[in-house]
Write a protein that holds these residues in place. Structure first.
Motif, PDB file in Angstrom:
ATOM      1  N   GLN A   4     -83.672 -68.903  24.867  1.00 28.83           N
ATOM      2  CA  GLN A   4     -85.035 -69.005  24.354  1.00 28.83           C
ATOM      3  C   GLN A   4     -86.051 -68.500  25.374  1.00 28.83           C
ATOM      4  O   GLN A   4     -87.026 -67.856  25.016  1.00 28.83           O
ATOM      5  CB  GLN A   4     -85.334 -70.438  23.946  1.00 28.83           C
ATOM      6  N   VAL A   5     -85.815 -68.762  26.629  1.00 31.44           N
ATOM      7  CA  VAL A   5     -86.715 -68.274  27.674  1.00 31.44           C
ATOM      8  C   VAL A   5     -86.623 -66.752  27.760  1.00 31.44           C
ATOM      9  O   VAL A   5     -87.651 -66.063  27.853  1.00 31.44           O
ATOM     10  CB  VAL A   5     -86.381 -68.923  29.038  1.00 31.44           C
ATOM     11  N   ILE A   6     -85.420 -66.207  27.712  1.00 30.59           N
ATOM     12  CA  ILE A   6     -85.243 -64.756  27.735  1.00 30.59           C
ATOM     13  C   ILE A   6     -85.904 -64.132  26.514  1.00 30.59           C
ATOM     14  O   ILE A   6     -86.565 -63.092  26.610  1.00 30.59           O
ATOM     15  CB  ILE A   6     -83.750 -64.395  27.807  1.00 30.59           C
ATOM     16  N   ALA A  40     -87.881 -57.682  18.412  1.00 27.16           N
ATOM     17  CA  ALA A  40     -86.829 -58.146  17.498  1.00 27.16           C
ATOM     18  C   ALA A  40     -85.706 -58.820  18.278  1.00 27.16           C
ATOM     19  O   ALA A  40     -85.167 -59.853  17.851  1.00 27.16           O
ATOM     20  CB  ALA A  40     -86.292 -56.979  16.677  1.00 27.16           C
ATOM     21  N   LEU A  41     -85.357 -58.267  19.411  1.00 27.19           N
ATOM     22  CA  LEU A  41     -84.323 -58.864  20.254  1.00 27.19           C
ATOM     23  C   LEU A  41     -84.777 -60.225  20.771  1.00 27.19           C
ATOM     24  O   LEU A  41     -84.000 -61.179  20.817  1.00 27.19           O
ATOM     25  CB  LEU A  41     -84.003 -57.931  21.421  1.00 27.19           C
ATOM     26  N   PHE A  45     -82.974 -63.808  20.172  1.00 24.83           N
ATOM     27  CA  PHE A  45     -82.591 -64.720  21.250  1.00 24.83           C
ATOM     28  C   PHE A  45     -83.170 -66.117  21.041  1.00 24.83           C
ATOM     29  O   PHE A  45     -82.546 -67.116  21.387  1.00 24.83           O
ATOM     30  CB  PHE A  45     -83.038 -64.188  22.609  1.00 24.83           C
ATOM     31  N   ILE A  46     -84.372 -66.192  20.489  1.00 25.68           N
ATOM     32  CA  ILE A  46     -84.974 -67.498  20.233  1.00 25.68           C
ATOM     33  C   ILE A  46     -84.297 -68.185  19.056  1.00 25.68           C
ATOM     34  O   ILE A  46     -84.039 -69.392  19.076  1.00 25.68           O
ATOM     35  CB  ILE A  46     -86.491 -67.351  19.993  1.00 25.68           C
ATOM     36  N   PRO A  49     -79.843 -69.893  19.109  1.00 23.10           N
ATOM     37  CA  PRO A  49     -79.435 -71.279  19.349  1.00 23.10           C
ATOM     38  C   PRO A  49     -79.807 -72.209  18.188  1.00 23.10           C
ATOM     39  O   PRO A  49     -79.099 -73.162  17.893  1.00 23.10           O
ATOM     40  CB  PRO A  49     -80.168 -71.689  20.614  1.00 23.10           C
ATOM     41  N   LEU A  50     -80.918 -71.914  17.535  1.00 27.34           N
ATOM     42  CA  LEU A  50     -81.337 -72.745  16.407  1.00 27.34           C
ATOM     43  C   LEU A  50     -80.392 -72.560  15.227  1.00 27.34           C
ATOM     44  O   LEU A  50     -80.062 -73.526  14.521  1.00 27.34           O
ATOM     45  CB  LEU A  50     -82.766 -72.394  15.996  1.00 27.34           C
ATOM     46  N   LEU A  51     -79.957 -71.333  14.981  1.00 22.40           N
ATOM     47  CA  LEU A  51     -79.070 -71.041  13.846  1.00 22.40           C
ATOM     48  C   LEU A  51     -77.649 -71.552  14.077  1.00 22.40           C
ATOM     49  O   LEU A  51     -76.967 -71.938  13.132  1.00 22.40           O
ATOM     50  CB  LEU A  51     -79.030 -69.543  13.578  1.00 22.40           C
ATOM     51  N   THR A  52     -77.201 -71.575  15.315  1.00 23.04           N
ATOM     52  CA  THR A  52     -75.838 -71.996  15.612  1.00 23.04           C
ATOM     53  C   THR A  52     -75.753 -73.484  15.934  1.00 23.04           C
ATOM     54  O   THR A  52     -74.674 -73.986  16.212  1.00 23.04           O
ATOM     55  CB  THR A  52     -75.252 -71.203  16.784  1.00 23.04           C
ATOM     56  N   GLY A  53     -76.867 -74.188  15.913  1.00 24.75           N
ATOM     57  CA  GLY A  53     -76.867 -75.616  16.202  1.00 24.75           C
ATOM     58  C   GLY A  53     -76.728 -75.916  17.674  1.00 24.75           C
ATOM     59  O   GLY A  53     -76.289 -76.986  18.066  1.00 24.75           O
TER      60      GLY A  53
END
Length: 57
Positions: A4-6, A40-41, A45-46, A49-53
């Motif tokens: 998320q930071v990246i 878009a990248l 990246f943000i 993690p939200l989509l994969t839990g």
């Protein structure tokens, strides 16, 4: 959290695409296509993690 930071940094760099120099780090002027791709990248990246839990405790 690192992705998320990246992602946020990618979006920030794409928005500042006119060129930026902070200390030793220099961002050259980006073409429109590269700025859109970088944004878009960053969104990917943000969202990844939200989509994969990845944030579930």
């Amino acid at each position: 959290m690192t992705l998320q930071v990246i992602g946020a940094l990618c979006i920030l760099v794409s928005l500042v695409g006119e060129g930026l120099k902070i200390s030793e780090v220099e961002v050259r002027q980006l073409s429109r296509a590269r700025a859109i791709t970088l944004a878009a990248l960053g969104i990917l990246f943000i969202a990844l993690p939200l989509l994969t839990g990845g944030l579930t405790s």
